[in-house]
Design a protein around this motif. Structure first.
Motif, PDB file in Angstrom:
ATOM      1  N   GLU A  55       0.811  -1.218   0.000  1.00 59.77           N
ATOM      2  CA  GLU A  55       0.000   0.000   0.000  1.00 59.77           C
ATOM      3  C   GLU A  55       0.846   1.269   0.000  1.00 59.77           C
ATOM      4  OE1 GLU A  55      -2.444  -3.329   1.608  1.00 59.77           O
ATOM      5  OE2 GLU A  55      -0.419  -2.625   2.020  1.00 59.77           O
TER       6      GLU A  55
ATOM      7  N   ASP B 280       0.782   3.911  -3.021  1.00 56.37           N
ATOM      8  CA  ASP B 280       0.450   5.315  -2.776  1.00 56.37           C
ATOM      9  C   ASP B 280       1.501   6.235  -3.398  1.00 56.37           C
ATOM     10  OD1 ASP B 280      -1.202   7.370  -1.528  1.00 56.37           O
ATOM     11  OD2 ASP B 280       0.501   7.667  -0.163  1.00 56.37           O
TER      12      ASP B 280
ATOM     13  N   LYS C  88      -4.318   2.812  -5.851  1.00 55.31           N
ATOM     14  CA  LYS C  88      -4.836   2.059  -4.714  1.00 55.31           C
ATOM     15  C   LYS C  88      -4.823   0.600  -5.155  1.00 55.31           C
ATOM     16  CE  LYS C  88      -8.722   1.766  -1.556  1.00 55.31           C
ATOM     17  NZ  LYS C  88      -8.087   2.012  -0.287  1.00 55.31           N
TER      18      LYS C  88
ATOM     19  N   GLY D 144       0.117  -6.861  -4.859  1.00 55.46           N
ATOM     20  CA  GLY D 144      -1.035  -6.054  -5.209  1.00 55.46           C
ATOM     21  C   GLY D 144      -0.961  -5.632  -6.660  1.00 55.46           C
TER      22      GLY D 144
ATOM     23  N   CYS E   3      -1.952  -2.810  -9.425  1.00 58.80           N
ATOM     24  CA  CYS E   3      -2.305  -1.402  -9.583  1.00 58.80           C
ATOM     25  C   CYS E   3      -2.803  -1.180 -11.004  1.00 58.80           C
ATOM     26  CB  CYS E   3      -1.099  -0.500  -9.331  1.00 58.80           C
ATOM     27  SG  CYS E   3      -0.808  -0.211  -7.587  1.00 58.80           S
TER      28      CYS E   3
END
Length: 156
Positions: free
Chosen positions: A58, A62, A67, A80, A82
């Motif tokens: 995260e 950022d 997010k 993650g 993006c």
């Protein structure tokens, strides 16, 4: 014990399954890990961010303006996805450097360029975007050589 190994293996396999989507295969073979290490430039500081070592998915997301949607949550890594107007990319973080190195060794068969920092990696389908991410995050851009034949030169 066996269940833990299966979960870890599935997490790594799931992460590596996304690599073909995030990278383009390059020609040539990479038989010597020492040769790969020699080609690596030194780690640079992140001018815009200050520090990103080590960081959460995260935090990195950022700093790059997105997010993330967490895709993998495992002991060995966290990943993650993006999605921005300009580019889609993966951010993978690791609890230990040895896990990051294992991931890179496994990814070497696919080839491609990656932005690599302290316990994190950014994978992007458009390698030319990595310089912009490096300005924000620091790290080094590493070229991994895939397996397979070298493409024939095109006739002009």
């Amino acid at each position: 014990m066996i269940t833990g190994r299966l979960v870890r293996g599935a997490a790594l396999a799931g992460s590596l399954a996304l690599l073909p989507l995030a990278t383009a295969c390059s020609g040539g073979e990479d038989d010597d890990a020492a040769e790969r290490k020699q080609a690596r430039p030194s780690v640079t500081a992140a001018p815009a961010a200050g520090v990103v070592a080590p960081a959460k998915v995260e935090v990195i997301a950022d700093l790059t303006g997105c997010k993330p949607k967490i895709r993998i949550e495992a002991e060995e890594l966290r990943q993650g996805l993006c999605h921005t107007k300009k580019v889609d990319y993966l951010i993978t973080t690791f609890p230990q450097e040895e896990y990051k190195q294992t991931w890179l060794d496994s990814a070497a068969m696919y080839g491609g360029k990656y932005l690599v920092g302290s316990r994190w990696i950014v994978s992007v389908a458009q390698p030319e975007m990595l310089e912009g991410f490096r300005d924000k995050l620091g790290g080094t851009i590493q070229q991994l050589h895939g397996m397979g034949p070298t493409p024939a030169p095109s006739a002009s």
